[in-house]
Enzyme design. Sequence first.
Site, short mmCIF file in Angstrom:
data_model
loop_
_atom_site.label_atom_id
_atom_site.label_comp_id
_atom_site.label_asym_id
_atom_site.label_seq_id
_atom_site.Cartn_x
_atom_site.Cartn_y
_atom_site.Cartn_z
N GLY A 283 -20.74 23.86 59.19
CA GLY A 283 -21.00 23.60 60.52
C GLY A 283 -22.27 22.42 60.63
N CYS B 131 -20.74 27.06 53.02
CA CYS B 131 -21.96 26.19 53.70
C CYS B 131 -22.70 26.74 54.53
CB CYS B 131 -21.10 24.56 54.22
SG CYS B 131 -22.48 23.39 54.19
N TYR B 132 -22.54 26.05 55.88
CA TYR B 132 -23.28 26.75 57.10
C TYR B 132 -23.04 28.20 57.24
CZ TYR B 132 -24.84 27.53 61.65
OH TYR B 132 -25.62 28.12 63.03
N HIS C 91 -18.01 23.37 49.30
CA HIS C 91 -16.81 23.33 50.10
C HIS C 91 -15.69 23.68 48.94
CE1 HIS C 91 -18.33 22.34 53.92
NE2 HIS C 91 -19.27 21.57 53.29
N GLU D 148 -12.81 24.20 49.90
CA GLU D 148 -11.55 23.74 50.43
C GLU D 148 -11.10 22.34 50.31
OE1 GLU D 148 -14.44 24.40 52.01
OE2 GLU D 148 -14.63 23.47 53.51
N ASP E 243 7.74 16.66 65.55
CA ASP E 243 7.05 17.81 66.18
C ASP E 243 7.66 18.58 67.44
OD1 ASP E 243 5.27 16.92 64.53
OD2 ASP E 243 3.84 15.75 65.67
N LYS F 49 1.26 18.40 59.27
CA LYS F 49 2.35 17.59 59.53
C LYS F 49 3.40 18.24 58.41
CE LYS F 49 4.82 14.34 61.51
NZ LYS F 49 4.65 14.26 63.10
#
Length: 514
Positions: free
Chosen positions: A55, A82-83, A169, A171, A227, A370
């Site tokens: 964040g 992180c945060y 991070h 991710e 979608d 997607k």
Amino acid sequence: MGRETVIVLDFGGQYNQLVARRVRECHVYCEIYSYKTEIEKIKELNPKGIILTGGPNSCYEADSPTYTRELFELGIPVLGLCYGAQLMQHILGGKVERAAVREYGKTELQVDTGTALFRGVSPETTCWMSHFDSVSNPAPGFSVTAKTANCPVAAAEDAERKLYAIQFHPEVLHTPEGTKMLYNFVCGVCGCAGDWKMDSFVEQSVRSIREKVGDGKVLCALSGGVDSSVAAVLLSKAVGDQLTCVFVDHGLLRKNEGDEVEEVFGPEGNYDLHFIRVNAQQRFYGKLAGVTEPEEKRKIIGEEFIRVFEEEAKKIGAVDYLVQGTIYPDVVESGLGGESSVIKSHHNVGGLPDYVDFKEIIEPLRDLFKDEVRKAGLELGIPEKLVFRQPFPGPGLGIRIIGDVTAEKVRIVQDADAIYREEIAKAGLDKEINQYFAALTNMRSVGVMGDERTYDYAVALRAVRTIDFMTAEAAEIPYEVLNRVMNRIINEVRGVNRVLYDVSSKPPGTIEFE
Ligand code: XMP
């Protein structure tokens, strides 16, 4: 929540959805909640693990997002990123300060591979850092498990309490072994079996939609795109003919697309739902007559779409739920904590209808990327042709026709585009090129055909390679393919005497040709 779930508590970082996605890639179901979610709710969810995201704030400042200490005392494994890592340390008595050197970008990392989190990771690896603050002193009970040149506490853990803090991070793809670390957390530390698949998403969504909707009535605007199609089929699986789908054919779709949508979803199609096709082609052409400015065209098409949809909805009367095919990239994160997210004025539908009488919106695909939506679509048995459809702008061919839109120009661009797509597929290039289409320039010029002078339009072909659609490069289509397309278009499409290939990249161009 019956099945094993990891929850991600969102503290407003930019990679939060990626965290959830990586967890799902480990075949563990994952949901994102705002950091404002009450601890009682979390207990009720009974997750196998909790991940606190990054964040933009400093955790030691008074009004920064925080969480109750009790979270760390539930006995549920917690991973802070992180945060999230700094907050965990701050709350549990560690020291977080502004770092002497701001770390940003790819950074060499040394990890203790004897720990559960870094099992199987190379001792010297790379990570993605992006922070001002860092942990200068870990909280009592924690030991340091990774460091970088400028960050002595790049990771810390209290294995006994199953609390883990990572400054970088894992991710993002720039941390090449990051997914392994997340896998180690969710499957190793949290003990998830890792047997969740997209079919479970479908199953779970069907169940929860059923529960929510009961015997209520549901309305869905179907565009024929991926979608809204996946959302509609999901709803139809869940509540059958309590669902009505309204498909507005604005006459700006690709060639035969309106009929293809009707084939799949209409009375002769595969699904249990009420299907209403509104043939509003002439109405749209009427509204667009003489309008040349692209933004103006977009506005008119969006507005008119809503009006047509509303008129149909009025005929149906009050409904309980309105379905939107919003997917994650449509969700604009404004401010902190996900819960303040707002829907982009849905640029395919031009905003929410004002006068449709409904109680609540259902957005079953809101958390998916997607490619995940496509996987869900395949799970649901939607034809591949539809699932792998290229992106197509809501305003459709209206913005691929430069200048004013007429039925005649729509015919030209539809026919040229159909030929182009057919030839690209025949050449086996359709999977390689991310988006390709024909557009109609507003330029007419002199040509000669069968000894006759012509004064006809030039069609522009566009084809781009792109990863995120934010930047793009023109694809290098073999000349023989272009030549074949040119020949066929000029021979088969009345009104065209030139074919141009657009070699511009984005920026400075855009992908669309409007
Ligand atoms: P541009 O032209 O901005 O396009 O480079 C980027 C991507 O977005 C698609 N696009 C739209 N998609 N509604 C949509 O759903 C729209 O109004 C719209 N305008 C552009 C475009 O096709 C490309 O994939």
